[in-house]
Design a protein around this motif. Structure first.
Motif, PDB file in Angstrom:
ATOM      1  N   UNK A 132      14.644  -5.107   5.838  1.00  0.00           N
ATOM      2  CA  UNK A 132      14.895  -6.523   5.557  1.00  0.00           C
ATOM      3  C   UNK A 132      15.699  -6.728   4.274  1.00  0.00           C
ATOM      4  N   UNK A 133      15.842  -5.695   3.461  1.00  0.00           N
ATOM      5  CA  UNK A 133      16.574  -5.809   2.197  1.00  0.00           C
ATOM      6  C   UNK A 133      18.081  -5.731   2.408  1.00  0.00           C
ATOM      7  N   UNK A 134      18.803  -6.221   1.440  1.00  0.00           N
ATOM      8  CA  UNK A 134      20.259  -6.074   1.432  1.00  0.00           C
ATOM      9  C   UNK A 134      20.608  -4.616   1.122  1.00  0.00           C
ATOM     10  N   UNK A 135      21.790  -4.192   1.547  1.00  0.00           N
ATOM     11  CA  UNK A 135      22.234  -2.816   1.331  1.00  0.00           C
ATOM     12  C   UNK A 135      22.207  -2.439  -0.149  1.00  0.00           C
ATOM     13  N   UNK A 136      22.642  -3.346  -1.021  1.00  0.00           N
ATOM     14  CA  UNK A 136      22.651  -3.065  -2.457  1.00  0.00           C
ATOM     15  C   UNK A 136      21.259  -2.821  -3.010  1.00  0.00           C
ATOM     16  N   UNK A 137      20.282  -3.529  -2.478  1.00  0.00           N
ATOM     17  CA  UNK A 137      18.897  -3.325  -2.926  1.00  0.00           C
ATOM     18  C   UNK A 137      18.375  -1.959  -2.476  1.00  0.00           C
ATOM     19  N   UNK A 138      18.706  -1.563  -1.243  1.00  0.00           N
ATOM     20  CA  UNK A 138      18.299  -0.235  -0.773  1.00  0.00           C
ATOM     21  C   UNK A 138      18.957   0.851  -1.624  1.00  0.00           C
ATOM     22  N   UNK A 139      20.213   0.639  -2.001  1.00  0.00           N
ATOM     23  CA  UNK A 139      20.908   1.604  -2.863  1.00  0.00           C
ATOM     24  C   UNK A 139      20.197   1.730  -4.209  1.00  0.00           C
ATOM     25  N   UNK A 140      19.828   0.597  -4.803  1.00  0.00           N
ATOM     26  CA  UNK A 140      19.121   0.623  -6.088  1.00  0.00           C
ATOM     27  C   UNK A 140      17.789   1.359  -5.977  1.00  0.00           C
TER      28      UNK A 140
ATOM     29  N   UNK B 152       5.388   0.484   7.900  1.00  0.00           N
ATOM     30  CA  UNK B 152       5.410  -0.822   7.226  1.00  0.00           C
ATOM     31  C   UNK B 152       6.477  -0.846   6.143  1.00  0.00           C
ATOM     32  N   UNK B 153       6.570   0.236   5.378  1.00  0.00           N
ATOM     33  CA  UNK B 153       7.574   0.308   4.314  1.00  0.00           C
ATOM     34  C   UNK B 153       8.984   0.286   4.896  1.00  0.00           C
TER      35      UNK B 153
ATOM     36  N   UNK C  69      -2.510   7.467   9.029  1.00  0.00           N
ATOM     37  CA  UNK C  69      -2.441   6.422   8.000  1.00  0.00           C
ATOM     38  C   UNK C  69      -1.128   6.497   7.241  1.00  0.00           C
ATOM     39  N   UNK C  70      -0.686   7.705   6.934  1.00  0.00           N
ATOM     40  CA  UNK C  70       0.585   7.879   6.227  1.00  0.00           C
ATOM     41  C   UNK C  70       1.731   7.359   7.096  1.00  0.00           C
ATOM     42  N   UNK C  71       1.700   7.671   8.386  1.00  0.00           N
ATOM     43  CA  UNK C  71       2.736   7.208   9.292  1.00  0.00           C
ATOM     44  C   UNK C  71       2.768   5.693   9.411  1.00  0.00           C
TER      45      UNK C  71
END
Length: 134
Positions: A29-37, A22-23, A15-17
């Motif tokens: 799908x996020x922009x690089x700046x969002x992943x950095x934040x 999913x996460x 379940x954790x995997x």
């Protein structure tokens, strides 16, 4: 992609995997700046929650009972170790985002261009073997 049935369907790590997968897809799908934040927020929250994390770890170590002393020492988390984790997350946040970087490009024939781009690895489960501190 069809998913093969797991041999460990009832295993909590399954379940954790799946949750981590999913996460990971959502993060890709996020922009690089969002992943950095997000990484910066994780480091900040680790520091803010340090007293609770250290208290929970101390309780786990105290409950380890008949575990060998060397292994019990390895289970312990100090504020210095937790700060090292937070600094590691910050180092990731400050690193150049490798996702989607153009690595190679060539024209195979007129109008047919081949590009090689970096992609996210996805989710990797790592199990650490408990060893005594050096």
């Amino acid at each position: 992609i069809a998913r093969k049935p797991s041999l460990d369907e009832g295993n909590p790590l399954e379940a954790v995997g799946q949750s981590a997968r999913r996460a990971a897809r959502a993060l890709q799908a996020l922009e690089a700046g969002d992943r950095t934040k997000i990484l910066q927020a994780i480091a900040s929250k680790l520091r803010a929650a340090a007293p609770a994390i250290l208290a929970a770890n101390a309780a786990d170590v105290a409950d380890s009972g008949d575990v060998a002393r060397e292994l019990r020492q390895r289970l312990g988390l100090s504020s210095a170790k937790l700060e090292t984790v937070a600094k590691g997350v910050e180092a990731l946040a400050n690193a150049k985002d490798p996702v989607g970087q153009l690595l190679e490009k060539r024209e195979l024939s007129p109008g047919l261009i081949l590009e090689k781009r970096s992609a996210s690895l996805g989710v990797v489960l790592v199990i650490f073997e408990a060893r005594p501190e050096a």
